[in-house]
Design an enzyme around this catalytic site. Structure first.
Site, PDB file in Angstrom:
ATOM      1  N   GLY A 169       0.649  -1.706  -0.124  1.00  0.00           N
ATOM      2  CA  GLY A 169       0.120  -0.121   0.175  1.00  0.00           C
ATOM      3  C   GLY A 169       1.009   0.648  -0.104  1.00  0.00           C
ATOM      4  O   GLY A 169       1.196   2.034  -0.818  1.00  0.00           O
ATOM      5  N   HIS A 170       2.063   0.824   0.512  1.00  0.00           N
ATOM      6  CA  HIS A 170       2.811   2.548   1.331  1.00  0.00           C
ATOM      7  C   HIS A 170       3.869   3.203   0.049  1.00  0.00           C
ATOM      8  O   HIS A 170       3.671   3.249  -0.646  1.00  0.00           O
ATOM      9  CB  HIS A 170       3.790   2.304   2.338  1.00  0.00           C
ATOM     10  CG  HIS A 170       3.151   2.318   3.185  1.00  0.00           C
ATOM     11  ND1 HIS A 170       2.929   1.293   3.702  1.00  0.00           N
ATOM     12  CD2 HIS A 170       2.384   3.024   3.954  1.00  0.00           C
ATOM     13  CE1 HIS A 170       2.326   1.053   5.371  1.00  0.00           C
ATOM     14  NE2 HIS A 170       2.259   2.523   5.658  1.00  0.00           N
TER      15      HIS A 170
ATOM     16  N   GLN B 156      -9.014  11.075   7.013  1.00  0.00           N
ATOM     17  CA  GLN B 156      -7.717  11.306   7.076  1.00  0.00           C
ATOM     18  C   GLN B 156      -7.121  12.507   5.954  1.00  0.00           C
ATOM     19  O   GLN B 156      -7.180  13.498   6.413  1.00  0.00           O
ATOM     20  CB  GLN B 156      -6.733  10.455   6.919  1.00  0.00           C
ATOM     21  CG  GLN B 156      -5.567  11.620   7.147  1.00  0.00           C
ATOM     22  CD  GLN B 156      -3.631  10.406   7.406  1.00  0.00           C
ATOM     23  OE1 GLN B 156      -4.266   9.552   8.454  1.00  0.00           O
ATOM     24  NE2 GLN B 156      -3.973   9.336   6.443  1.00  0.00           N
TER      25      GLN B 156
ATOM     26  N   ILE C 215      -4.457  -0.807  -1.876  1.00  0.00           N
ATOM     27  CA  ILE C 215      -4.042  -1.785  -2.024  1.00  0.00           C
ATOM     28  C   ILE C 215      -4.959  -2.929  -1.417  1.00  0.00           C
ATOM     29  O   ILE C 215      -4.553  -2.965  -0.475  1.00  0.00           O
ATOM     30  CB  ILE C 215      -2.452  -1.811  -2.334  1.00  0.00           C
ATOM     31  CG1 ILE C 215      -2.161  -0.224  -3.371  1.00  0.00           C
ATOM     32  CG2 ILE C 215      -2.160  -3.284  -2.881  1.00  0.00           C
ATOM     33  CD1 ILE C 215      -2.666  -0.184  -4.724  1.00  0.00           C
TER      34      ILE C 215
HETATM   35  P1  AMP Z   1       0.319   4.625   7.563  1.00  0.00           P
HETATM   36  O1  AMP Z   1       1.675   3.639   7.753  1.00  0.00           O
HETATM   37  O2  AMP Z   1      -0.978   3.458   8.177  1.00  0.00           O
HETATM   38  O3  AMP Z   1      -0.501   5.964   8.487  1.00  0.00           O
HETATM   39  O4  AMP Z   1      -0.176   5.099   6.114  1.00  0.00           O
HETATM   40  C1  AMP Z   1       0.420   5.787   5.247  1.00  0.00           C
HETATM   41  C2  AMP Z   1      -0.025   6.097   4.224  1.00  0.00           C
HETATM   42  O5  AMP Z   1      -0.420   4.616   3.017  1.00  0.00           O
HETATM   43  C3  AMP Z   1      -1.591   6.850   4.806  1.00  0.00           C
HETATM   44  O6  AMP Z   1      -1.680   7.984   3.525  1.00  0.00           O
HETATM   45  C4  AMP Z   1      -1.800   5.767   3.910  1.00  0.00           C
HETATM   46  O7  AMP Z   1      -3.487   6.389   3.527  1.00  0.00           O
HETATM   47  C5  AMP Z   1      -1.608   4.995   3.204  1.00  0.00           C
HETATM   48  N1  AMP Z   1      -2.045   3.742   3.258  1.00  0.00           N
HETATM   49  C6  AMP Z   1      -2.297   2.695   4.341  1.00  0.00           C
HETATM   50  N2  AMP Z   1      -2.765   0.986   3.336  1.00  0.00           N
HETATM   51  C7  AMP Z   1      -3.309   1.492   2.652  1.00  0.00           C
HETATM   52  C8  AMP Z   1      -3.469   0.594   1.191  1.00  0.00           C
HETATM   53  N3  AMP Z   1      -3.719  -0.296   1.603  1.00  0.00           N
HETATM   54  N4  AMP Z   1      -3.263   1.135   0.691  1.00  0.00           N
HETATM   55  C9  AMP Z   1      -2.881   2.233  -0.071  1.00  0.00           C
HETATM   56  N5  AMP Z   1      -2.709   3.469   0.634  1.00  0.00           N
HETATM   57  C10 AMP Z   1      -2.446   3.222   1.849  1.00  0.00           C
END
Ligand code: AMP
Length: 281
Positions: free
Chosen positions: A36-37, A153, A176
């Site tokens: 995802g990241h 967010q 993702i």
């Molecule tokens: P986090 O590390 O959980 O704070 O996420 C960092 C960024 O990655 C945020 O903008 C999340 O929305 C994005 N993110 C987290 N999980 C996913 C995913 N499965 N698909 C796409 N983006 C994601």
């Protein structure tokens, strides 16, 4: 990849890049990186000369100390992965660097934060806005990348960017998922084997409710369908399920050909997962 843990050397470096007319993309994360990241990183690399990924587990956005303590951290692995993706800059500051003094700031996003995540995680979005505003000041990116996974967010940061006039473009990247539909999340690694087996039912429920909604536009019926589906799985404890306008996240009474978001949060044991699905109905 150049790694910075201090603000001053980071800003000096990025200043030189901007003088050389390079564009900067920022991908803020809390680490424990997954695909995802990586899709955010790839999107930034496509449009910008320099991609900055930040890894910082921000204490002010955690409303429960135990959640902060248990948040997965794996900086060495994250670094290796970012390097192999060709990320240009990693910024991984300490708490002292990000908060040289305890912050007294509080953001109130009103109706945008009074339900869903904002209701169930009091103070969460204030903490998110504080750290994202700091990162925007430090990096001064041309573009910043956030996932649809955290839809509320995204909407709140969009509001903050407009309110403060941050000179940057926000980009939203689709969710993702694993092959079985589970949205990737750093928290997934805390699931037991049994919980991991059941977790894809969340997305299954969202899809069922969405197809119901597309058929007849009946919002209470779609809500019922979702709750009924999840009730079958005793491992899942639903926290909220809401059907909202996808642009401003306000609850809606009728579909009227709008972009609609089905948003949920649920616990599997002590692990809290969120997911959403955006449709036109
Ligand atoms: P986090 O590390 O959980 O704070 O996420 C960092 C960024 O990655 C945020 O903008 C999340 O929305 C994005 N993110 C987290 N999980 C996913 C995913 N499965 N698909 C796409 N983006 C994601």
């Amino acid at each position: 990849m150049i790694t910075f843990d201090r603000v001053k050397p980071l800003t000096n470096y990025l200043f030189k890049q901007k003088v050389a007319n390079k564009t900067i993309g920022l991908v803020p994360t809390m680490g424990a990186l997954h695909r995802g990241h990586f899709s955010l990183i790839a999107a930034s690399q496509k449009k910008n000369d320099i991609t900055v990924c930040s890894i910082y587990v921000n204490p002010t956005q955690f409303n429960r100390a135990s959640d902060l303590k248990k948040y997965p951290r794996n900086l060495d692995k994250d670094k290796r992965q970012l390097r192999s993706l060709g990320c240009d800059v990693l910024f991984c500051p300490s708490d002292k660097e990000m908060y040289p003094q305890p912050t007294e700031l509080k953001f109130d996003f009103g109706s945008l934060a009074s339900h869903m995540e904002g209701k169930h995680r009091p103070g969460h979005f204030s903490g998110v806005a504080i750290v994202v505003a700091k990162l925007f000041h430090q990096v001064k990116p041309h573009r910043a990348y956030f996932g649809q996974k955290d839809l509320q967010q995204y909407i709140i940061i969009q509001q903050m960017v407009n309110d403060f006039g941050f000179d940057l473009t926000l980009e939203q990247i689709p969710i993702i998922r694993e092959d079985d539909g589970l949205a990737l999340s750093s928290r997934n690694q805390r699931l037991t084997k049994k919980q991991r087996q059941v977790a894809p039912r969340l997305y299954e429920g969202l899809r069922l409710a969405a197809s119901q909604l597309k058929q007849d536009g009946d919002i209470p019926k779609a809500r019922k369908t979702f709750r009924k589906h999840l009730k079958k799985f005793k491992e899942i404890e639903l926290e909220y399920f809401q059907i909202v306008n996808a642009d401003n996240l306000q609850p809606i009474k009728a579909c009227e050909n709008k972009k609609v978001a089905l948003c949920m949060a649920a616990y599997l044991g002590k692990v809290r997962l969120i997911d959403n699905l955006v449709i036109i109905c």
